[in-house]
Design a protein around this motif. Sequence first.
Motif, PDB file in Angstrom:
ATOM      1  N   PHE A  18      -0.958  11.876  47.612  1.00 14.52           N
ATOM      2  CA  PHE A  18      -0.201  10.631  47.748  1.00 14.52           C
ATOM      3  C   PHE A  18      -0.157   9.926  46.397  1.00 14.52           C
ATOM      4  O   PHE A  18       0.898   9.495  45.934  1.00 14.52           O
ATOM      5  N   ALA A  19      -1.307   9.829  45.742  1.00 17.63           N
ATOM      6  CA  ALA A  19      -1.383   9.170  44.436  1.00 17.63           C
ATOM      7  C   ALA A  19      -0.581   9.928  43.389  1.00 17.63           C
ATOM      8  O   ALA A  19       0.166   9.316  42.619  1.00 17.63           O
ATOM      9  N   ARG A  20      -0.726  11.247  43.357  1.00 16.76           N
ATOM     10  CA  ARG A  20       0.012  12.065  42.370  1.00 16.76           C
ATOM     11  C   ARG A  20       1.519  11.898  42.530  1.00 16.76           C
ATOM     12  O   ARG A  20       2.253  11.749  41.548  1.00 16.76           O
ATOM     13  N   ILE A  21       1.973  11.901  43.762  1.00 17.61           N
ATOM     14  CA  ILE A  21       3.410  11.776  44.034  1.00 17.61           C
ATOM     15  C   ILE A  21       3.913  10.403  43.606  1.00 17.61           C
ATOM     16  O   ILE A  21       4.994  10.286  43.035  1.00 17.61           O
ATOM     17  N   THR A  22       3.132   9.359  43.848  1.00 15.06           N
ATOM     18  CA  THR A  22       3.607   8.028  43.462  1.00 15.06           C
ATOM     19  C   THR A  22       3.561   7.820  41.952  1.00 15.06           C
ATOM     20  O   THR A  22       4.383   7.082  41.414  1.00 15.06           O
ATOM     21  N   VAL A  23       2.658   8.489  41.257  1.00 14.30           N
ATOM     22  CA  VAL A  23       2.695   8.468  39.786  1.00 14.30           C
ATOM     23  C   VAL A  23       3.979   9.150  39.317  1.00 14.30           C
ATOM     24  O   VAL A  23       4.669   8.649  38.411  1.00 14.30           O
ATOM     25  N   ASP A  24       4.326  10.262  39.936  1.00 15.40           N
ATOM     26  CA  ASP A  24       5.584  10.941  39.598  1.00 15.40           C
ATOM     27  C   ASP A  24       6.788  10.059  39.918  1.00 15.40           C
ATOM     28  O   ASP A  24       7.784  10.069  39.195  1.00 15.40           O
ATOM     29  N   GLN A  25       6.687   9.295  41.010  1.00 21.32           N
ATOM     30  CA  GLN A  25       7.755   8.344  41.352  1.00 21.32           C
ATOM     31  C   GLN A  25       7.942   7.335  40.228  1.00 21.32           C
ATOM     32  O   GLN A  25       9.064   6.993  39.873  1.00 21.32           O
ATOM     33  N   ASP A  26       6.840   6.846  39.721  1.00 22.90           N
ATOM     34  CA  ASP A  26       6.887   5.866  38.643  1.00 22.90           C
ATOM     35  C   ASP A  26       7.610   6.454  37.435  1.00 22.90           C
ATOM     36  O   ASP A  26       8.476   5.807  36.847  1.00 22.90           O
ATOM     37  N   ALA A  28       9.794   8.884  37.474  1.00 23.07           N
ATOM     38  CA  ALA A  28      11.208   9.039  37.838  1.00 23.07           C
ATOM     39  C   ALA A  28      11.925   7.700  37.779  1.00 23.07           C
ATOM     40  O   ALA A  28      13.060   7.606  37.287  1.00 23.07           O
ATOM     41  N   LEU A  29      11.263   6.666  38.251  1.00 23.49           N
ATOM     42  CA  LEU A  29      11.851   5.332  38.247  1.00 23.49           C
ATOM     43  C   LEU A  29      12.118   4.862  36.816  1.00 23.49           C
ATOM     44  O   LEU A  29      13.215   4.393  36.499  1.00 23.49           O
ATOM     45  N   LEU A  30      11.136   5.051  35.949  1.00 24.99           N
ATOM     46  CA  LEU A  30      11.283   4.625  34.560  1.00 24.99           C
ATOM     47  C   LEU A  30      12.316   5.470  33.811  1.00 24.99           C
ATOM     48  O   LEU A  30      12.931   4.996  32.868  1.00 24.99           O
ATOM     49  N   GLY A  31      12.503   6.718  34.250  1.00 25.96           N
ATOM     50  CA  GLY A  31      13.492   7.602  33.641  1.00 25.96           C
ATOM     51  C   GLY A  31      14.855   7.524  34.306  1.00 25.96           C
ATOM     52  O   GLY A  31      15.745   8.311  33.998  1.00 25.96           O
ATOM     53  N   ASN A  32      15.002   6.580  35.235  1.00 23.08           N
ATOM     54  CA  ASN A  32      16.258   6.388  35.961  1.00 23.08           C
ATOM     55  C   ASN A  32      16.696   7.675  36.679  1.00 23.08           C
ATOM     56  O   ASN A  32      17.884   7.973  36.763  1.00 23.08           O
ATOM     57  N   GLN A  33      15.729   8.420  37.196  1.00 25.95           N
ATOM     58  CA  GLN A  33      15.986   9.665  37.934  1.00 25.95           C
ATOM     59  C   GLN A  33      15.919   9.354  39.432  1.00 25.95           C
ATOM     60  O   GLN A  33      14.935   9.658  40.109  1.00 25.95           O
ATOM     61  N   ILE A  34      16.981   8.754  39.931  1.00 25.16           N
ATOM     62  CA  ILE A  34      16.992   8.237  41.300  1.00 25.16           C
ATOM     63  C   ILE A  34      16.868   9.355  42.335  1.00 25.16           C
ATOM     64  O   ILE A  34      16.122   9.218  43.313  1.00 25.16           O
ATOM     65  N   ALA A  35      17.570  10.466  42.151  1.00 21.11           N
ATOM     66  CA  ALA A  35      17.485  11.568  43.118  1.00 21.11           C
ATOM     67  C   ALA A  35      16.054  12.103  43.187  1.00 21.11           C
ATOM     68  O   ALA A  35      15.530  12.373  44.272  1.00 21.11           O
ATOM     69  N   PHE A  37      13.306  10.436  42.410  1.00 19.77           N
ATOM     70  CA  PHE A  37      12.513   9.387  43.048  1.00 19.77           C
ATOM     71  C   PHE A  37      12.643   9.487  44.569  1.00 19.77           C
ATOM     72  O   PHE A  37      11.643   9.424  45.290  1.00 19.77           O
ATOM     73  N   ASN A  38      13.870   9.652  45.049  1.00 19.46           N
ATOM     74  CA  ASN A  38      14.102   9.722  46.491  1.00 19.46           C
ATOM     75  C   ASN A  38      13.435  10.942  47.119  1.00 19.46           C
ATOM     76  O   ASN A  38      12.882  10.850  48.216  1.00 19.46           O
ATOM     77  N   ARG A  39      13.496  12.084  46.436  1.00 15.22           N
ATOM     78  CA  ARG A  39      12.817  13.284  46.946  1.00 15.22           C
ATOM     79  C   ARG A  39      11.309  13.046  47.031  1.00 15.22           C
ATOM     80  O   ARG A  39      10.660  13.398  48.022  1.00 15.22           O
ATOM     81  N   LEU A  40      10.764  12.460  45.998  1.00  7.78           N
ATOM     82  CA  LEU A  40       9.333  12.176  45.981  1.00  7.78           C
ATOM     83  C   LEU A  40       8.955  11.164  47.064  1.00  7.78           C
ATOM     84  O   LEU A  40       7.895  11.282  47.690  1.00  7.78           O
ATOM     85  N   TYR A  41       9.827  10.210  47.296  1.00  8.59           N
ATOM     86  CA  TYR A  41       9.565   9.230  48.350  1.00  8.59           C
ATOM     87  C   TYR A  41       9.457   9.942  49.702  1.00  8.59           C
ATOM     88  O   TYR A  41       8.575   9.626  50.509  1.00  8.59           O
ATOM     89  N   GLY A  42      10.325  10.910  49.936  1.00  8.49           N
ATOM     90  CA  GLY A  42      10.293  11.651  51.192  1.00  8.49           C
ATOM     91  C   GLY A  42       8.975  12.371  51.399  1.00  8.49           C
ATOM     92  O   GLY A  42       8.400  12.351  52.496  1.00  8.49           O
TER      93      GLY A  42
END
Length: 123
Positions: A18-26, A28-35, A37-42
């Motif tokens: 869970f923590a690793r995925i949310t770090v990756d989300q961060d 993606a968010l900072l890199g404006n990689q919305i798709a 981010f959304n995959r990671l959110y899932g």
Amino acid sequence: MRKPDLHGMATPDLVAPFARITVDQDDALLGNQIARFNRLYGVMAEIADELKSRDGDQRTALLSLFEHPNMQVRLQAAKFKLAVAPVEARRQLEAIASSKWFPQAGDAGMCLSFLDDGTFKPK
């Protein structure tokens, strides 16, 4: 890459991914990689759902992430923990909103606003 068997994992073993995925989300968010981010959110939501489905709703295991150095990890842990520990989760969201660490501070502030006006009801 094979998808892990979340159901077969012990509750404490779900917290680290869970923590690793949310770090990756961060990232993606900072890199404006919305798709991305959304995959990671899932995937993150699948872990939270697995924790929720366990006896006694094991999302309480996410409490350990409130001390994580990454703000996105703390934010997501608090949001997914609102239903099982509303006081602690709200305190965490308030701290994030007050931090002015954007974009997470904005997300936390909106979550609090939606909680207060009844738009968002944790499940």
